[in-house]
Design an enzyme around this catalytic site. Structure first.
Site, PDB file in Angstrom:
ATOM      1  N   ASP A 193       0.838  -1.199   0.000  1.00 36.12           N
ATOM      2  CA  ASP A 193       0.000   0.000   0.000  1.00 36.12           C
ATOM      3  C   ASP A 193       0.865   1.238   0.000  1.00 36.12           C
ATOM      4  O   ASP A 193       0.440   2.293  -0.447  1.00 36.12           O
ATOM      5  CB  ASP A 193      -0.943  -0.036   1.198  1.00 36.12           C
ATOM      6  CG  ASP A 193      -1.984  -1.130   1.027  1.00 36.12           C
ATOM      7  OD1 ASP A 193      -2.970  -0.884   0.318  1.00 36.12           O
ATOM      8  OD2 ASP A 193      -1.790  -2.231   1.561  1.00 36.12           O
ATOM      9  N   ASN A 203       1.822  -3.007   4.253  1.00 35.96           N
ATOM     10  CA  ASN A 203       0.901  -3.936   3.586  1.00 35.96           C
ATOM     11  C   ASN A 203      -0.046  -4.521   4.620  1.00 35.96           C
ATOM     12  O   ASN A 203       0.037  -4.215   5.816  1.00 35.96           O
ATOM     13  CB  ASN A 203       1.686  -5.051   2.879  1.00 35.96           C
ATOM     14  CG  ASN A 203       0.869  -5.723   1.792  1.00 35.96           C
ATOM     15  OD1 ASN A 203       0.303  -5.048   0.923  1.00 35.96           O
ATOM     16  ND2 ASN A 203       0.798  -7.041   1.810  1.00 35.96           N
ATOM     17  N   LYS A 204      -0.961  -5.360   4.167  1.00 30.46           N
ATOM     18  CA  LYS A 204      -1.967  -5.961   5.042  1.00 30.46           C
ATOM     19  C   LYS A 204      -1.300  -6.628   6.244  1.00 30.46           C
ATOM     20  O   LYS A 204      -0.287  -7.315   6.112  1.00 30.46           O
ATOM     21  CB  LYS A 204      -2.787  -6.985   4.254  1.00 30.46           C
ATOM     22  CG  LYS A 204      -3.809  -7.771   5.069  1.00 30.46           C
ATOM     23  CD  LYS A 204      -4.973  -6.904   5.505  1.00 30.46           C
ATOM     24  CE  LYS A 204      -5.947  -7.686   6.402  1.00 30.46           C
ATOM     25  NZ  LYS A 204      -6.741  -8.677   5.660  1.00 30.46           N
TER      26      LYS A 204
END
Length: 302
Positions: A193, A203-204
């Site tokens: 992201d 990121n996640k």
């Protein structure tokens, strides 16, 4: 003609829990294209102010996703010398469309760079749902995929179903089993992201655990993203903002229990084998140099 409400369009992007940063940043550009055609204005200055207000709201709607700010900043930088209203509306559409189309081209280039670096790889372990990673999987012809569920919204399950229906051989495991199955793949690929100036990636949540498992087992761990994901605001001094969502996605209320639902985390650079962009493999120095070039687009939004 359907009703036009920019605040509702922004809300859709803000509340989207399914799509990744590339898709959402392109959707944000789409909102600005729509606004350029639908907003009433009798001069370029009036229209520019209206679009700028919408752009600022869009950029702040997903603070973990640097590409929204970068793409919006670039779009406005291309409008500075347009003084005629009709030409201004047309320019927003032309530049915005070019930004959206560049995503497809950039993914092809990322796939080519990865192939040159990991030409022997036949299987991939990925996490959550990255549009860039999925396109690279398709482009490079990896047929064996390992993916975790990616709770609480199960993006990994959605990815597994999608690839399975396309004929890929997919192994799906629970998130906590990532370390057990990381050696079932030749390489690990995640999207981002945002990428920070020191080479870390947002990121996640759960991506960092996969990174630790990959490093422990000697499996290469690559971040795939185009340079629009580079967090120039962080380079300029802004703190990293990590989004969290409501506890009800995780569980119903429980007595004397606090429930946290973080969506993003920072994956440190020491876990990352390489950040691969449309410009190739980029080390932290390369990333900072690119950010310095990009800052002129982003500073007005800082």
């Amino acid at each position: 003609m359907s009703s036009y409400n920019p605040d509702k369009l922004i809300q859709v992007i803000e509340e989207d829990h399914i799509h990744g940063a590339d898709w959402l940043s392109n959707a944000a550009i789409g909102v600005l294209i729509t606004a350029s055609l639908r907003e009433e204005a009798d001069s370029v200055d009036v229209l520019h102010e209206k679009l700028w207000s919408i752009g600022v709201k869009l950029a702040s709607s997903r603070p973990s996703m640097a590409s929204l700010t970068n793409k919006i900043g670039y779009l406005f930088s291309e409008l500075d010398k347009v003084s005629e209203l009709k030409a201004y509306r047309s320019k927003v559409s032309d530049v915005g469309t070019a930004i959206i189309n560049s995503s497809r081209t950039n993914k092809k280039r990322i796939a080519e760079h990865l192939q040159s670096m990991a030409s022997d790889a036949q299987s991939v372990f990925t996490y959550s749902y990255s549009g860039t990673v999925v396109d690279v999987i398709r482009e490079n012809g990896y047929k064996n995929i390992v993916v975790t569920e990616s709770r609480p919204m199960m993006e990994g399950k959605r990815l597994a179903q999608e690839l399975g229906e396309e004929g890929y051989k997919v192994l799906m495991v629970v998130d906590g089993a990532a370390g057990m199955y990381v050696t079932a793949a030749d390489i690990c690929l995640i999207g981002a992201d945002s990428v920070q100036y020191n080479g870390s990636a947002v990121n996640k949540v759960g991506s960092k655990l996969l990174g630790y498992a990959a490093k422990d087992q000697g499996v290469p761990f690559y971040v795939l993203c185009d340079t629009s994901k580079f967090n120039v605001l962080n380079y300029l001094g802004a703190s990293i903002q990590l989004e969290a969502k409501t506890p009800d996605e995780v569980s119903e209320p429980l007595q004397n229990v606090t429930i946290k639902n973080p969506y993003f985390e920072v994956v440190p650079p020491e876990l990352i084998t390489g950040v691969i962009t449309e410009e190739g493999l980029m080390e932290p120095l390369d990333i900072r140099q690119k950010m310095e070039h990009m800052r002129k687009y982003v500073e007005p939004l800082y």
